[in-house]
Design a protein around this motif. Structure first.
Motif, short mmCIF file in Angstrom:
data_model
loop_
_atom_site.label_atom_id
_atom_site.label_comp_id
_atom_site.label_asym_id
_atom_site.label_seq_id
_atom_site.Cartn_x
_atom_site.Cartn_y
_atom_site.Cartn_z
N LEU A 53 -9.08 21.11 -28.60
CA LEU A 53 -10.46 20.64 -28.66
C LEU A 53 -11.02 20.16 -27.33
O LEU A 53 -12.24 20.05 -27.19
N GLU A 54 -10.16 19.82 -26.36
CA GLU A 54 -10.66 19.24 -25.11
C GLU A 54 -11.67 20.15 -24.42
O GLU A 54 -12.62 19.67 -23.81
N PRO A 58 -19.17 20.10 -27.30
CA PRO A 58 -19.30 18.95 -28.21
C PRO A 58 -19.97 19.29 -29.54
O PRO A 58 -19.74 18.60 -30.54
N ASP A 59 -20.79 20.34 -29.56
CA ASP A 59 -21.50 20.71 -30.79
C ASP A 59 -20.79 21.82 -31.56
O ASP A 59 -21.32 22.31 -32.56
N ASP A 60 -19.62 22.22 -31.13
CA ASP A 60 -18.89 23.30 -31.79
C ASP A 60 -18.50 22.87 -33.20
O ASP A 60 -17.80 21.86 -33.38
N PRO A 61 -18.90 23.59 -34.24
CA PRO A 61 -18.57 23.20 -35.62
C PRO A 61 -17.07 23.23 -35.91
O PRO A 61 -16.61 22.61 -36.87
N TYR A 62 -16.31 23.92 -35.05
CA TYR A 62 -14.86 23.97 -35.26
C TYR A 62 -14.22 22.59 -35.10
O TYR A 62 -13.18 22.32 -35.69
N ILE A 63 -14.85 21.72 -34.32
CA ILE A 63 -14.29 20.37 -34.13
C ILE A 63 -14.13 19.67 -35.47
O ILE A 63 -13.07 19.13 -35.79
N GLU A 64 -15.18 19.67 -36.27
CA GLU A 64 -15.09 19.01 -37.58
C GLU A 64 -14.10 19.73 -38.49
O GLU A 64 -13.35 19.08 -39.23
N GLY A 108 -19.14 3.42 -46.39
CA GLY A 108 -20.50 3.61 -45.93
C GLY A 108 -20.70 4.01 -44.49
O GLY A 108 -21.83 4.30 -44.08
N SER A 109 -19.64 4.02 -43.69
CA SER A 109 -19.77 4.39 -42.28
C SER A 109 -19.34 5.84 -42.10
O SER A 109 -18.15 6.15 -42.05
N GLU A 110 -20.30 6.73 -42.00
CA GLU A 110 -19.99 8.15 -41.91
C GLU A 110 -19.23 8.45 -40.62
O GLU A 110 -19.65 8.07 -39.53
N PRO A 111 -18.09 9.13 -40.70
CA PRO A 111 -17.28 9.37 -39.50
C PRO A 111 -17.92 10.36 -38.55
O PRO A 111 -18.60 11.30 -38.97
N GLN A 112 -17.69 10.15 -37.28
CA GLN A 112 -18.08 11.09 -36.23
C GLN A 112 -16.80 11.77 -35.74
O GLN A 112 -15.92 11.12 -35.17
N PHE A 113 -16.70 13.06 -35.95
CA PHE A 113 -15.51 13.82 -35.57
C PHE A 113 -15.70 14.34 -34.15
O PHE A 113 -16.50 15.24 -33.90
N LEU A 114 -14.96 13.73 -33.22
CA LEU A 114 -15.10 14.04 -31.80
C LEU A 114 -13.91 14.87 -31.32
O LEU A 114 -13.00 15.19 -32.09
N LYS A 115 -13.90 15.22 -30.06
CA LYS A 115 -12.87 16.11 -29.54
C LYS A 115 -11.49 15.45 -29.48
O LYS A 115 -10.47 16.13 -29.60
N THR A 116 -11.45 14.15 -29.27
CA THR A 116 -10.16 13.48 -29.15
C THR A 116 -9.98 12.31 -30.11
O THR A 116 -8.94 11.65 -30.08
N SER A 117 -10.96 12.05 -30.96
CA SER A 117 -10.85 10.92 -31.87
C SER A 117 -11.89 11.02 -32.97
O SER A 117 -12.77 11.89 -32.94
N VAL A 118 -11.79 10.11 -33.92
CA VAL A 118 -12.79 9.96 -34.97
C VAL A 118 -13.36 8.55 -34.85
O VAL A 118 -12.62 7.58 -34.71
N TRP A 119 -14.68 8.44 -34.88
CA TRP A 119 -15.33 7.14 -34.70
C TRP A 119 -16.19 6.84 -35.92
O TRP A 119 -16.61 7.73 -36.65
N TYR A 120 -16.45 5.54 -36.13
CA TYR A 120 -17.21 5.09 -37.30
C TYR A 120 -18.40 4.24 -36.86
O TYR A 120 -18.25 3.30 -36.09
#
Length: 374
Positions: A53-54, A58-64, A108-120
């Motif tokens: 993923l690196e 950043p907008d690639d749907p494959y990340i999610e 209630g905190s929708e996750p953000q699927f990033l290239k190296t981590s998941v954030w809330y």
């Protein structure tokens, strides 16, 4: 076990470890590239999470998809197992790794699927308008995690173990959902709101863990596993933690968040506390040593802090062991010998790595020698 040929011996040692017996050396998780199979995995300890993923846009749907698709998870886990040797008491184990606070997504905190981590994301702006809600039959994030775990479990077939996702404790989940600064103020000005959150979150923490335990217990040889520690126990095991405590006084930690730890810990039979950073071990160790639900403590110095072998920590390590708790340390290869010589071997577990299975076997032999007098 296909990816752990010496599992029977390792299981015997692990049972001895948890029951307080002495096997003649500290127990160890020692990872190395598996030279007899395909190319070495690029990074051992976090292997499954260092993927392609690196270089992705950043907008690639494959990340999610990489994070959420069961088959994608299974594929990279099998690749990691194929290329990694699990030496000493290390076990091949996998799980859903959406970061250390996956349950924030349930609440209630929708996750953000990033290239190296998941954030809330922060979602609690006003306690007066906030409502706690969770329906396990409808929540898309819980259902997604269950689907992945179920897939990993169905394909295990005696080859590897399947552990719990890191749902996170109430304090750390709240620090994301509310924001760390505001949560710190809330602890002093609106502690009843925090206590309400703990009651809600940990009730679901326990029930969801029990569902996952029942799903995987047969796969896990009648026990449980902490995958990121490569650690098996003959019963319910999970990580207890409160990284948020690094900014709390010992009094506030005891008053508000020990309740959280006890609710989680009382579900476990082998509670492992993740103690993160010098501030946490300095200010809260005495409190943690008093809790019967904590059977073991894992200490991570953290970025920018003194390393595991620092002389500042040795007395604290001894204190943990003297209080009857097990001690789990992440050690660089050069730290293994001095740690074996400086600390009692009984109750000590070291996690490290080598460059080959042959090096691992030599290290195990040396650990008996280095710890002979400890």
């Amino acid at each position: 076990m296909y990816y752990k040929e010496d599992w029977e011996k390792a299981r015997e040692n692990l049972k001895a470890f948890w029951s307080g017996e002495d096997i003649g050396r500290p127990l160890a998780s020692i990872l190395s590239p598996r030279t007899s199979r395909s190319a070495a995995f690029p990074e051992l300890h976090n292997g499954p999470w260092v993927g392609p993923l690196e270089k992705a846009d950043p907008d690639d749907p494959y990340i999610e998809k990489w994070w959420r698709d069961p088959e994608e998870n299974l594929k990279r886990m099998l690749y990691w197992f194929e290329n990694t040797h699990f030496g000493a008491e290390a076990v091949p184990a996998t799980y859903v790794n959406w970061g250390a606070s996956a349950a924030a997504a349930f609440f209630g905190s929708e996750p953000q699927f990033l290239k190296t981590s998941v954030w809330y994301r922060r979602v609690i702006e006003d306690w007066d308008t906030w409502r706690w809600e969770f329906d396990e039959n409808a929540n898309v994030w819980w259902k997604n995690i269950w689907e992945i775990i179920n897939c990993l479990n169905e394909h295990a077939d005696g080859r590897y173990f399947v552990g719990m996702p890191e749902f996170g404790n109430a304090a750390d989940n709240l620090s994301l959902m509310r924001g760390m600064d505001d949560l710190a103020v809330d602890c002093m000005e609106e502690p009843e709101k925090i206590e309400e959150a703990i009651t809600f979150m940990e009730g679901h923490w326990v029930s969801l863990h029990e569902k996952l335990y029942q799903l995987t217990v047969k796969t896990n040889d009648g026990g449980g596993v902490l995958p990121w520690m490569s650690l098996w126990a003959p019963g319910r095991i999970d990580q207890l933690a409160c990284d948020f405590s690094s900014i709390l006084s010992p009094e506030l930690f005891r008053e508000i968040f020990v309740l959280d730890l006890e609710k989680m810990g009382n579900w476990t039979e082998y509670g492992m506390y993740h103690l993160d950073g010098p501030a946490c071990i300095k200010h809260h160790l005495d409190t943690l040593l008093e809790l019967d639900c904590i059977k073991a403590i894992e200490f991570t110095p953290g970025a920018g802090a003194l390393p595991t072998l620092s002389e500042d920590y040795i007395p604290l390590y001894r204190k943990i062991l003297e209080h009857g708790k097990k001690l789990y340390l992440l050690a660089q290869p050069h730290e293994v010998e001095p740690l074996c010589r400086l600390l009692p071997r009984k109750g000590l577990f070291l996690s490290t790595f080598t460059h080959s299975p042959a090096e691992t076997e030599k290290l195990i032999e040396n650990m008996y020698i280095w710890s002979a007098d400890s």
